[in-house]
Enzyme design. Structure first.
Site, PDB file in Angstrom:
ATOM      1  N   GLU B  66       0.816  -1.221   0.000  1.00  0.00           N
ATOM      2  CA  GLU B  66       0.000   0.000   0.000  1.00  0.00           C
ATOM      3  C   GLU B  66       0.845   1.264   0.000  1.00  0.00           C
ATOM      4  OE1 GLU B  66      -0.583  -2.621   1.903  1.00  0.00           O
ATOM      5  OE2 GLU B  66      -2.683  -3.209   1.659  1.00  0.00           O
ATOM      6  N   HIS B 135     -11.419  -5.456  10.503  1.00  0.00           N
ATOM      7  CA  HIS B 135     -12.044  -5.368   9.169  1.00  0.00           C
ATOM      8  C   HIS B 135     -13.444  -4.745   9.213  1.00  0.00           C
ATOM      9  CE1 HIS B 135      -8.935  -8.414   8.452  1.00  0.00           C
ATOM     10  NE2 HIS B 135      -9.050  -8.176   7.166  1.00  0.00           N
TER      11      HIS B 135
END
Lengths: 329, 340
Positions: B66, B135
């Site tokens: 990322e 999450h």
């Protein structure tokens, strides 16, 4: 490799300019900071990371770049900016926090942006490498042959950004060169005590890319290694790592007591000064006379003096200018 | 017999992908990069069908890097490209936040406006399906707190498409948060609000403008994404009991549409702010402060807030249901404050 005379003299002039710039900055920085050192005082406040001694890395590779090639640089950026041709007046004004600066006084010495020559730098170790990847991803998409050089210190080679970026650049076959300036120290921590490999060019095979080592802060060897890397990457043959063994004459930042440094180390490094070595080479080869070189030195020093004069005479930003430029209109 | 033309209905994810596709058709400098944005079409369907239309050079699957690919998007945007980078789950921002808040958000400012970063960072938010603490977060304020990024979080498919188009055309970095539950995915609870009318032609919905989803005169409920959906559900129930709630969908966190909130409170004299993010130092506090600063004396009752009670999102269903505000909690809170 025969280095063209005009390249040698460009490297020499640029190193002299860069060194003289840092010497002037060192003095300006200390104004208002004596007898007691106060980092926030004087005309140039904040941290100051100077590059005296590290000029060969910058000039050796920038000699092969055009204005359309990208350079990203870290917290010690002045020699890279000067070698890339950043507007010296605007750069100096930015470091003095003036409204005429590259960033209108909002960036400072670690945050210099000159899109006209595709130069940027930043204060987060390793973080500029992905930006260089993005620049050459753009070049590839647009079908140009522009390349990017990401300068980092040897400490940044242990950051995630370094490894993620090299994997990505190799995977996408992007024309990226990472130049690792090994000045032996990440602030106070030596390379030996931070890095598992002897030299960061040895990490190149991990990404299937080229790696080369330049020893002893040699500007001509840096020029030659860079020529190979730039030509190869510009031809679409993939990224490269160049590690150059360089010298940091001063502390990590101005005001660093340097207690970690062996006594006399900086002095012994100065005895091998790359600027003097290049000068002696050109004299020995009868490329220039002493007088010719002195004249050229005066010219670039004068340019630096004018930049400092411009910066000092420029206006401060209005306080409320702080509220501008968060968003583009 | 006369036939009426049926409105075209789309799920949130298809609305999002359609906006991206239409901008990519118009502008060759728009491209997408991120994990699983290619063949998979985005884990939450945000790039569905794009690879087939535009190929792997413009819809780029990336490694799990990322920092590198968001940083590369920054570098490309600085060159004038219009990248759309996807951070799969907002929860993953920990591995790359330096690129987001130290570079994407600050470079335009530090350069005195000389560098523009016309990029979009898309990311999935939201819980409610038992995906647990790493999450399921809805980290609106973690981004909205930091200056230099527009932060938007549309609710309806219509707004998702229109605001995505605006985000791509914006010259600023835009964090585009899409709610998993509002994507209309076949493998989650299908929520009615995740399907809606979306015109085929390209259009924009402005960033920084809230929307009054339901007009009312007794209480203002400010929500965003799933909290807007629940607020509307609660409002219907309250209406049956004679309480007329006005529901505002914020849509944008940055810029925040203070005016719409203040006008509404000046009319209803009561405010409940509902957030799927953590309670402390968050959106509910910001909206409450805006009203306290600008319309305190218009209030009949103290401001009320509903949000995640400052705990990580628990896994087990009864506990997760307990910490995420829902329609029933909103209904009860409004009833309690009105009868105070």
């Amino acid at each position: 490799m025969e280095i063209p005379k005009e390249k040698l003299i460009w490297m020499y002039e640029t190193m002299v300019k860069s060194r003289y710039f840092e010497e002037q900055m060192e003095q300006a920085y200390m104004e208002g900071k004596a007898p007691a050192f106060n980092i926030g005082a004087g005309p140039v406040p904040g941290e100051m990371h100077l590059s005296n001694g590290q000029e060969p890395a910058a000039v050796g590779i920038c000699a092969h770049l055009t204005d359309d090639d990208t350079v990203t640089s870290p917290h010690r950026p002045h020699h890279h900016a000067i070698a890339k041709g950043v507007d010296l007046k605007k750069m100096t004004a930015e470091i003095f926090g003036k409204v005429t600066g590259l960033g209108k006084g909002k960036g400072g010495h670690m945050h210099l942006f000159d899109p006209s020559v595709k130069f940027s730098c930043g204060g987060i170790v390793g973080a500029g490498i992905p930006h260089a990847v993005g620049a050459v991803l753009t070049a590839k998409k647009r079908g140009t042959d522009d390349v990017a050089v990401a300068f980092i210190g040897e400490g940044a080679a242990n950051s995630g950004a370094f490894h993620e970026s090299l994997n990505l650049a190799a995977l996408w076959n992007l024309p990226l060169i990472v130049v690792v300036e090994d000045n032996k120290y990440g602030i106070s921590v030596t390379k030996e005590s931070s890095t598992a490999v002897e030299s960061n060019d040895l990490r190149a095979p991990a990404y299937g890319i080229a790696g080369e080592k330049v020893k002893d802060n040699d500007p001509m060897a840096m020029y030659e290694a860079s020529k190979r890397a730039v030509e190869r990457t510009r031809a679409g043959e993939g990224p490269a790592i160049i590690e150059i063994e360089t010298y940091r004459y001063l502390g990590h930042f101005q005001g660093d007591p340097e207690l970690y440094r062996p006594e006399g180390e900086a002095d012994s490094l100065r005895e091998k000064d790359p600027i003097i070595r290049l000068k002696n080479y050109m004299l020995e080869q009868n490329l220039y006379t002493e007088e010719e070189l002195t004249e050229r030195e005066e010219t670039v020093k004068n340019e630096v003096d004018q930049a400092f004069e411009f910066a000092r005479n420029s206006a401060d930003p209005a306080p409320e200018d702080a509220l501008q430029d968060v968003f583009a209109e | 017999m006369e036939t009426t033309k049926k409105e075209r209905m789309l799920t949130g994810n298809k609305a999002m992908a359609e906006a991206i596709a239409q901008e990519m058709e118009k502008n060759p400098e728009v491209f997408v990069l991120g994990e699983d944005v290619g063949k998979y079409g985005g884990i939450f369907g945000s790039t569905e069908g794009l690879l087939g239309k535009f190929g792997p050079d413009r819809v780029m699957d990336t490694p799990i890097s990322e920092t590198a690919f968001i940083g590369a998007a920054i570098g490309a945007a600085a060159e004038g490209m219009r990248p759309i980078a996807e951070l799969m789950f907002v929860d993953f921002h920990g591995v790359c936040m330096d690129q987001i808040y130290n570079h994407m958000a600050k470079i335009p400012y530090m350069s005195g406006g000389n560098v523009k970063l016309p990029m979009v960072l898309t990311t999935a938010v939201g819980g409610g399906y038992n995906d647990a603490a790493q999450h399921s977060q809805t980290l609106y304020s973690s981004f909205a707190h930091l200056p230099g990024m527009k932060v938007v979080a549309p609710t309806t498919p219509y707004d998702i498409k229109g605001m995505m188009t605006s985000a791509i055309r914006d010259d600023n970095p835009v964090v585009f948060m899409f709610h998993k539950s509002l994507q209309g995915l076949g493998w989650m609870d299908l929520i009615e609000a995740s399907v809606g009318h979306v015109p085929e032609e390209s259009y924009t919905v402005p960033l920084g403008k809230a929307k009054v989803m339901r007009e009312g005169k007794d209480v203002t409920i400010v929500g965003i994404q799933m909290m807007t959906v629940y607020a509307l559900e609660a409002a219907n129930k309250l209406a049956k009991e004679g309480i007329d709630a006005e529901v505002i969908d914020l849509r944008s966190l940055v810029p925040l549409d203070r005016e719409t909130i203040i006008h509404s409170v000046q009319k209803t004299h009561n405010l409940l702010v509902v957030d799927e993010d953590y309670r402390s130092y968050g959106m509910t506090a910001e909206v409450s402060a805006v009203v306290a600063e600008e319309a305190l004396y218009d209030l009949e009752h103290p401001i009320k807030r509903l949000a995640i009670p400052d705990v990580p999102i628990p896994y087990s269903r009864p506990m997760e249901n307990y910490v995420i505000p829902n329609a029933d909690a909103i209904y009860k809170q409004v009833k309690a404050m009105i009868s105070e």
